[in-house]
Design an enzyme around this catalytic site. Structure first.
Site: not given
Length: 765
Positions: A414, A417, A450, A468, A541, A543
């Site tokens: 983590c 990130k 959320d 993909d 998403g 990152t």
């Protein structure tokens, strides 16, 4: 392990002129860690001014006199943005572009050349052909040459407004080329008039009196009509009207007058001269904004003004690079003083030239043309014969003030990130540019904090999901975001579904939080543009940081179960239609080694930016039985998937009908293959008599194209034979201009396919 150097400073170059081309080459030889270069240009092939007249005369091919910026940018490790700058936000240090989000910079350099001033003369903007931008001029010039070639018996009258060195040389080379075309057509007696109009009493005001007389004699000797002391007051469809009342009849006038600058330079707040050119000091820095540099025609050195000539742009390249490096390294800049006298070699279009320097002039002789030709070719070789590897000697400097963690190794888990602040700011900026789509079936998305998104599936519909993810194959994050989204959505289109939503996963290269924010804005802006056009919502998403830029999507789509397009619906007699040309795999394999022409890559990018959504609807409207998108497994690999899912049938594939991207055949023949190509070759066992196939057969379409992996490739749709012609026509009308009927489904011939598979085969014809 050595800690990767994060991006901490952005140097942005606007324009691919001579000075910047030299800068890119020198930077590639000796880059600075932590500094990222970005080139913004809407012209990917920089014409070299020294060879342009020879190109007009037909003495050079296009590639001989143009600098291909794409392989040069790859060599230099420069991010290439194919767009046009339209303004500057100097309060926030951002370049405003015509089609991209604003691009942030710490240091800026401008080399966009100049444009002949046509706005002040009525009709000039509508009817005259400015010689700059050169790329647009060349397009119109080639159209004139084509017209003369096709209608050599038609008289032609051309006008050239401007009697400086550029206008005089253009007139002579235009005459030489058109006479050559007429001679080849057997119509050398066709009337050809060329008028050179100049407001001064003598041509070549910047050269010596002897040189003026010499060139005026040559013009008269070659039948070029001079109109001296004439100022054009208006340009009309069939000629030029002068202030004196003289009317000069001509079909098309070329505008080679005093240059002007783009209006947005002055509007941005930069200090400019009375013609709008950026005023710079001896270090090529803006006198009003020291973090902005300028070179070439767009710049005026306040203490050392010089004519707008290519020789000065070339000479400014090296000092510009030196001072840009010094700026990035926190060192004081070095002044530069341009030479006062310079040699010009005027080509006459017939492999002769006149030399002039100061009061001296000699020629015309073939020897001077050969000398000029050697000089020009030697200059161009610097950009066509780039070193195989960048120099390992790079300057080291710790950018400690802006690094998030000085010399620490990047974390995994983590800890890898992207931080919440740059992520939040990036999302806010993207949503300001592309407001979120409102869909009732998106219950929880980006607008709530959320932990997961929530979607609703209408009764009687099915939810399709696909994923993909891949590394960037272009270095423009805005364009890459569009390509990645198109690629991911194609799986839904191929199955007849309408996109509903998407989750993104992105890997951003190591950089400061501010730099990552800018990168993410461009990446998500490109993706959102495509998703919104398809009717899909970006719901969220993830990152992370990594060594390379990468992006992927988990996409959801909705469809009525009865409307789904499976792969396994091939029926004897059906026709298989391919909607996009093949070749992205081999082209980008060649591009990685700087062996693909820039225009080939631009062509590939154009096809990858084209959505398959409309094509899918056209297939459905013409009774398609099956469909798939052609991506990583290549055309044959995806065709085999359709065969495996269908009842026992065969396919007769017409290799000569396959549409190829420009350059794909050349790169395949040169041996450039995608790293996935060898694995895709396994599908060759489905091709009847593949082992006995001669490589020499069908030289125009290499059979290896069957195994070339595609990114954001086209659809392969199977339609009844009776609807195929109308389907093709509809695809062409919708913009899928390279759509082709490439194969026909035939009854199974009982061929034995790989063990454990059914009996099917592909026959190449």
């Amino acid at each position: 392990m050595e800690a990767p150097t994060p991006v901490t400073q952005d140097l942005v170059l606007i324009g691919g002129g001579h000075s910047h081309a030299i800068a890119l080459r020198m930077w590639g030889m000796n880059p600075i860690p932590g500094a990222r270069l970005t080139l913004i240009t809407d012209v990917m092939h920089t014409p070299y001014s020294g060879m342009l007249p020879g190109y007009v005369a037909g003495l050079y091919e296009f590639d001989e006199c143009h600098i291909d910026l794409r392989p040069l940018a790859r060599f230099a490790g420069v991010r290439l943005i194919g767009d046009r700058a339209v303004g500057l936000d100097l309060a926030q240090n951002r370049v405003l572009c015509a089609h991209h989000p604003a691009i942030a910079f710490d240091w800026l350099s401008i080399d966009i050349g100049s444009t002949p001033a046509v706005s002040t003369v009525p009709g000039a903007a509508e009817y005259a052909i400015p010689v700059k931008p050169i790329s647009q001029f060349l397009t119109q010039w080639e159209a004139i040459v084509q017209q003369v070639s096709e209608q050599p018996q038609r008289p032609l009258r051309l006008g050239i407004v401007g009697g400086g060195a550029g206008g005089v040389e253009l007139a002579l080379n235009i005459r030489a080329r058109l006479r050559q075309v007429l001679q080849q057509a057997g119509h050398l007696d066709t009337p050809l008039e060329i008028h050179l109009v100049h407001r001064g009493r003598e041509i070549l005001p910047e050269r010596s009196p002897g040189m003026r007389r010499k060139m005026q004699h040559i013009l008269a000797q070659r039948g070029i009509q001079l109109h001296l002391g004439e100022t054009v007051a208006a340009v009309e469809p069939d000629g030029l009207r002068c202030e004196s009342g003289r009317w000069i009849e001509c079909d098309r006038p070329f505008w080679v007058t005093q240059a002007s600058a783009a209006s947005w330079l002055k509007e941005s707040g930069l200090a400019t001269d009375d013609r709008g050119f950026i005023q710079v000091n001896d270090c090529l820095q803006s006198i009003s904004h020291p973090y902005v540099f300028a070179a070439g025609d767009v710049a005026t050195m306040v203490r050392h003004p010089r004519p707008k000539a290519g020789v000065f742009a070339v000479r400014q390249g090296k000092p510009l690079v030196e001072n840009l490096r010094r700026a990035l390294l926190g060192q004081p800049p070095k002044p530069f003083v341009p030479q006062k006298e310079f040699l010009i070699l005027v080509g006459l279009g017939d492999c002769t030239a006149v030399a002039s320097r100061g009061p001296l002039h000699v020629g015309p002789t073939p020897w001077f043309w050969q000398w000029k030709d050697r000089i020009d070719r030697r200059f161009m070789e610097k950009f066509s014969n780039l070193p195989e590897m960048r120099s390992q000697r790079v300057e080291r400097r710790t950018f400690a003030p802006s690094r998030r963690a000085s010399n620490s190794l990047p974390c995994a888990g983590c800890g890898s990130k992207i931080g919440s602040q740059p992520l939040d700011r990036a999302l806010q900026r993207v949503q300001a540019e592309y407001p979120a789509l409102q869909r009732d079936d998106i219950l929880i998305g980006l607008d709530t904090p959320d932990d997961a998104a929530a979607v609703e599936v209408p009764a009687g519909w099915v939810l399709l999901q696909t994923v993909d993810y891949f590394r960037a194959l272009v270095d423009d994050p805005f364009v890459f975001g569009q390509i990645a989204a198109n690629h991911a959505l194609s799986d839904l289109f191929a199955m007849g579904a309408s996109p509903q939503s998407a989750l993104a996963i992105a890997t951003l290269p190591y950089a400061t939080p501010a730099k990552q924010e800018e990168m993410l804005v461009h990446l998500l802006a490109g993706a959102t543009k495509v998703l919104h056009a398809a009717g899909a919502v970006l719901m969220g998403g993830h990152t992370v940081e990594g060594a390379e830029l990468a992006l992927g999507f988990a996409c959801n789509g909705l469809a009525e179960s009865s409307q789904l397009l499976p792969k396994g619906g091939l029926r004897p007699g059906d026709v298989l239609i391919l909607t996009k040309p093949l070749g992205t795999g081999t082209l980008f394999a060649a591009e990685m080694q700087r062996r693909a022409k820039g225009r080939w890559i631009e062509g590939a990018i154009t096809t990858m930016l084209q959505s398959n959504q409309t094509a899918a609807k056209i297939f459905q409207g013409h009774g398609a039985h099956a469909c798939t998108d052609v991506t990583g497994f290549g055309l044959l690999g995806h065709l085999v998937e359709m065969l495996r899912a269908s009842e026992p049938v065969g396919v007769q594939l017409d290799l000569s009908a396959l549409p190829l991207l420009p350059g794909a055949a050349e790169t395949l023949q040169q041996g450039f293959r995608s790293s996935l190509h060898p694995q895709n070759l396994a599908a060759a066992c489905w091709v009847r008599d593949w082992e006995q196939r001669s490589p020499s057969r069908s030289s125009e379409i290499p059979a290896d194209i069957l195994f070339d992996p595609q990114t954001a490739g086209g659809l392969l749709g199977c339609v009844p034979a009776e609807t195929a012609p109308d389907c093709l026509s509809a695809l062409h009308q919708a913009g899928y201009l390279e759509s082709r009927a490439v194969a026909q489904v035939i009854p199974s011939e009982g061929d034995v396919a790989p063990q454990g598979w059914s009996q099917r085969s592909v026959r190449l014809v």
